[in-house]
Design a protein around this motif. Sequence first.
Motif, short mmCIF file in Angstrom:
data_model
loop_
_atom_site.label_atom_id
_atom_site.label_comp_id
_atom_site.label_asym_id
_atom_site.label_seq_id
_atom_site.Cartn_x
_atom_site.Cartn_y
_atom_site.Cartn_z
N SER A 1 4.68 0.24 -0.13
CA SER A 1 5.36 -0.61 0.84
C SER A 1 5.25 -2.05 0.41
CB SER A 1 4.76 -0.43 2.23
OG SER A 1 3.51 -1.06 2.30
N GLU B 1 0.85 -1.18 0.00
CA GLU B 1 0.00 0.00 0.00
C GLU B 1 0.89 1.23 0.00
OE1 GLU B 1 -1.76 0.67 4.04
OE2 GLU B 1 -1.41 -1.49 4.12
N MET C 1 2.58 4.45 1.14
CA MET C 1 2.90 5.07 2.42
C MET C 1 4.07 6.03 2.28
SD MET C 1 4.63 1.89 4.51
CE MET C 1 5.58 2.85 5.69
N ASN C 2 4.30 6.82 3.34
CA ASN C 2 5.42 7.74 3.33
C ASN C 2 6.66 7.04 3.85
OD1 ASN C 2 2.96 9.84 3.86
ND2 ASN C 2 4.61 10.72 2.67
N LEU D 1 6.46 9.36 -1.01
CA LEU D 1 5.44 8.31 -1.11
C LEU D 1 6.02 7.12 -1.84
CD1 LEU D 1 2.10 10.10 -2.07
CD2 LEU D 1 2.56 8.75 -0.02
#
Length: 139
Positions: free
Chosen positions: A16, A3, A5-6, A13
């Motif tokens: 993951s 997904e 994510m940072n 961004l």
Amino acid sequence: MGELMNCPRCDALFVSGVRSICQDCYKEEERAYTTVYNYLRPRKNRQATIPEIVEATGVDEEIIYKFIKEKRLRPSQFPNLTYPCDRCGTMISDGNLCNNCLTEMQADLDEQRKLDEIARRNQQNVQEANTYYTVEKKQ
Ligand SMILES: [Zn+2]
Ligand SMILES: [Zn+2]
């Protein structure tokens, strides 16, 4: 699957997946690993401490700690590779806590277990509470 994510390191961004950091940071870490490892490899540098490595390679100490925790750099090979204990900051080379903190936490656990045991006994039948033993003192 992954997904969005940072990245915890650079905030970019990314998707993951196997890695917890973005591709760029991953590449950078791999480069840092090679740099650190190449620096440590010659016999004369095996005793190097983290500040010496930071000084010589320019690699961030946090990244070096990470390599040690991941066991990619082993204190058995490089005896002066130590990182701070999670609890008190004492330098250690294994696990997340120093021996002192481990002992203290163990003592806290034992204390808690003793208190639990006393509470449990107090709840046991009264007859048992009335029985006591005297110990003869040697003079
Ligand atoms: Zn990143
Ligand atoms: Zn500690």
